[in-house]
Design a protein around this motif. Structure first.
Motif, PDB file in Angstrom:
ATOM      1  N   LEU A  95       0.820  -1.212   0.000  1.00 34.25           N
ATOM      2  CA  LEU A  95       0.000   0.000   0.000  1.00 34.25           C
ATOM      3  C   LEU A  95       0.856   1.265   0.000  1.00 34.25           C
ATOM      4  N   MET A  96       1.960   1.236   0.732  1.00 30.87           N
ATOM      5  CA  MET A  96       2.837   2.404   0.794  1.00 30.87           C
ATOM      6  C   MET A  96       3.429   2.711  -0.586  1.00 30.87           C
ATOM      7  N   ASN A  97       3.761   1.673  -1.345  1.00 29.35           N
ATOM      8  CA  ASN A  97       4.299   1.876  -2.693  1.00 29.35           C
ATOM      9  C   ASN A  97       3.209   2.299  -3.676  1.00 29.35           C
ATOM     10  N   LYS A  98       2.000   1.839  -3.444  1.00 29.60           N
ATOM     11  CA  LYS A  98       0.891   2.122  -4.349  1.00 29.60           C
ATOM     12  C   LYS A  98       0.382   3.562  -4.208  1.00 29.60           C
ATOM     13  N   TYR A  99       0.394   4.088  -2.991  1.00 29.27           N
ATOM     14  CA  TYR A  99      -0.163   5.414  -2.729  1.00 29.27           C
ATOM     15  C   TYR A  99       0.895   6.355  -2.158  1.00 29.27           C
ATOM     16  N   LYS A 100       1.760   6.824  -3.028  1.00 25.66           N
ATOM     17  CA  LYS A 100       2.807   7.774  -2.621  1.00 25.66           C
ATOM     18  C   LYS A 100       2.251   9.195  -2.645  1.00 25.66           C
ATOM     19  N   GLU A 101       2.830  10.045  -1.815  1.00 17.24           N
ATOM     20  CA  GLU A 101       2.388  11.435  -1.705  1.00 17.24           C
ATOM     21  C   GLU A 101       2.465  12.146  -3.051  1.00 17.24           C
ATOM     22  N   GLY A 102       1.400  12.861  -3.392  1.00 16.11           N
ATOM     23  CA  GLY A 102       1.323  13.601  -4.645  1.00 16.11           C
ATOM     24  C   GLY A 102       0.779  12.800  -5.814  1.00 16.11           C
ATOM     25  N   LYS A 103       0.581  11.517  -5.637  1.00 11.39           N
ATOM     26  CA  LYS A 103       0.106  10.665  -6.727  1.00 11.39           C
ATOM     27  C   LYS A 103      -1.360  10.965  -7.048  1.00 11.39           C
ATOM     28  N   GLN A 104      -1.649  11.021  -8.343  1.00  8.79           N
ATOM     29  CA  GLN A 104      -3.034  11.179  -8.795  1.00  8.79           C
ATOM     30  C   GLN A 104      -3.745   9.830  -8.654  1.00  8.79           C
ATOM     31  N   VAL A 105      -4.934   9.836  -8.064  1.00  3.26           N
ATOM     32  CA  VAL A 105      -5.693   8.607  -7.850  1.00  3.26           C
ATOM     33  C   VAL A 105      -7.120   8.794  -8.343  1.00  3.26           C
ATOM     34  N   THR A 106      -7.773   7.684  -8.620  1.00  4.63           N
ATOM     35  CA  THR A 106      -9.183   7.702  -8.961  1.00  4.63           C
ATOM     36  C   THR A 106      -9.972   7.444  -7.689  1.00  4.63           C
ATOM     37  N   VAL A 107     -10.868   8.362  -7.369  1.00  5.80           N
ATOM     38  CA  VAL A 107     -11.661   8.273  -6.154  1.00  5.80           C
ATOM     39  C   VAL A 107     -13.097   7.933  -6.541  1.00  5.80           C
ATOM     40  N   TYR A 108     -13.628   6.888  -5.944  1.00  6.58           N
ATOM     41  CA  TYR A 108     -15.015   6.494  -6.143  1.00  6.58           C
ATOM     42  C   TYR A 108     -15.798   7.020  -4.945  1.00  6.58           C
ATOM     43  N   TYR A 109     -16.788   7.865  -5.190  1.00  5.43           N
ATOM     44  CA  TYR A 109     -17.497   8.515  -4.089  1.00  5.43           C
ATOM     45  C   TYR A 109     -18.985   8.178  -4.113  1.00  5.43           C
ATOM     46  N   ASN A 110     -19.569   8.206  -2.942  1.00  7.54           N
ATOM     47  CA  ASN A 110     -20.994   7.947  -2.771  1.00  7.54           C
ATOM     48  C   ASN A 110     -21.765   9.167  -3.264  1.00  7.54           C
ATOM     49  N   PRO A 111     -22.612   9.011  -4.283  1.00  4.76           N
ATOM     50  CA  PRO A 111     -23.327  10.181  -4.806  1.00  4.76           C
ATOM     51  C   PRO A 111     -24.311  10.780  -3.785  1.00  4.76           C
ATOM     52  N   SER A 112     -24.784   9.976  -2.848  1.00  5.08           N
ATOM     53  CA  SER A 112     -25.686  10.482  -1.812  1.00  5.08           C
ATOM     54  C   SER A 112     -24.939  11.282  -0.749  1.00  5.08           C
ATOM     55  N   ASP A 113     -23.701  10.906  -0.494  1.00  5.07           N
ATOM     56  CA  ASP A 113     -22.867  11.574   0.505  1.00  5.07           C
ATOM     57  C   ASP A 113     -21.423  11.542   0.001  1.00  5.07           C
ATOM     58  N   PRO A 114     -21.011  12.562  -0.735  1.00  4.20           N
ATOM     59  CA  PRO A 114     -19.673  12.555  -1.343  1.00  4.20           C
ATOM     60  C   PRO A 114     -18.516  12.469  -0.360  1.00  4.20           C
ATOM     61  N   SER A 115     -18.771  12.674   0.929  1.00  3.19           N
ATOM     62  CA  SER A 115     -17.684  12.544   1.902  1.00  3.19           C
ATOM     63  C   SER A 115     -17.306  11.081   2.126  1.00  3.19           C
ATOM     64  N   ILE A 116     -18.138  10.168   1.684  1.00  4.02           N
ATOM     65  CA  ILE A 116     -17.854   8.729   1.775  1.00  4.02           C
ATOM     66  C   ILE A 116     -17.238   8.320   0.437  1.00  4.02           C
ATOM     67  N   ALA A 117     -16.001   7.852   0.498  1.00  2.34           N
ATOM     68  CA  ALA A 117     -15.296   7.525  -0.743  1.00  2.34           C
ATOM     69  C   ALA A 117     -14.306   6.401  -0.506  1.00  2.34           C
ATOM     70  N   THR A 118     -13.823   5.859  -1.604  1.00  3.15           N
ATOM     71  CA  THR A 118     -12.827   4.794  -1.546  1.00  3.15           C
ATOM     72  C   THR A 118     -11.941   4.872  -2.782  1.00  3.15           C
ATOM     73  N   LEU A 119     -10.743   4.356  -2.645  1.00  3.53           N
ATOM     74  CA  LEU A 119      -9.836   4.269  -3.787  1.00  3.53           C
ATOM     75  C   LEU A 119      -9.898   2.897  -4.439  1.00  3.53           C
ATOM     76  N   GLU A 120     -10.389   1.914  -3.692  1.00  6.10           N
ATOM     77  CA  GLU A 120     -10.466   0.542  -4.191  1.00  6.10           C
ATOM     78  C   GLU A 120     -11.895   0.032  -4.014  1.00  6.10           C
ATOM     79  N   PRO A 121     -12.745   0.262  -5.012  1.00  6.96           N
ATOM     80  CA  PRO A 121     -14.141  -0.136  -4.872  1.00  6.96           C
ATOM     81  C   PRO A 121     -14.295  -1.659  -4.742  1.00  6.96           C
ATOM     82  N   GLY A 122     -15.200  -2.047  -3.875  1.00  2.00           N
ATOM     83  CA  GLY A 122     -15.482  -3.462  -3.671  1.00  2.00           C
ATOM     84  C   GLY A 122     -14.590  -4.143  -2.661  1.00  2.00           C
TER      85      GLY A 122
END
Length: 156
Positions: A95-122
């Motif tokens: 995980l440390m190698n996968k998510y380094k500081e400054g890296k662009q990531v795809t965020v999957y967010y809950n459309p009902s409450d955008p504050s709930i999100a994940t980088l790895e859906p499922g």
């Protein structure tokens, strides 16, 4: 008062077990639901603000941000998990190698409450096992409440 005195000690313990177990079960079911639903959530670009730091205390120290409709959100967990304390050093280093500081990531967010999100859906590390254990404890509480002598009979 006679109503309370009519309960055996085992029945009172069973009620307490159920009352303690139920909120945890609801929380874990909610995490399970979000993890399943996250596969269909909309996605947006985000950035890792603070890379994953996994010290000996095993408290996850991670932060990513993303913007939706002009509002910036921050989240601290890369995926839904029961706990990050059981991570091995190998999983943590991946995980440390996968998510380094400054890296662009795809965020999957809950459309009902955008504050709930994940980088790895499922992904839901440990949640199904915890739900099974909590259901088992809840069932044990029900059995002990309705048949308080069953544990005595089983132990003999």
């Amino acid at each position: 008062m006679d109503f309370i005195n009519s309960f055996s000690q085992l029945q009172i313990a069973a009620i307490i077990l159920q009352l303690v177990t139920l909120p945890f079960l609801v929380m874990k079911l909610r995490l399970f639901w979000w993890a399943k639903q996250s596969l269909q959530w909309p996605k947006v670009k985000g950035v890792v603000v603070k890379s994953l730091d996994f010290p000996l205390s095993k408290i996850i120290d991670f932060l990513y941000s993303y913007e939706i409709n002009g509002t910036t959100y921050h989240n601290e967990k890369p995926f839904f998990a029961n706990s990050f304390k059981n991570f091995s050093q190998k999983k943590a280093s991946i995980l440390m190698n996968k998510y380094k500081e400054g890296k662009q990531v795809t965020v999957y967010y809950n459309p009902s409450d955008p504050s709930i999100a994940t980088l790895e859906p499922g992904r839901m590390d440990g949640i199904p096992n915890t739900i099974a254990l909590l259901i088992l404890l809840l069932a044990l509480g029900f059995i002990c409440y309705y048949n308080p002598n069953i544990l005595v009979e089983l132990s003999n």
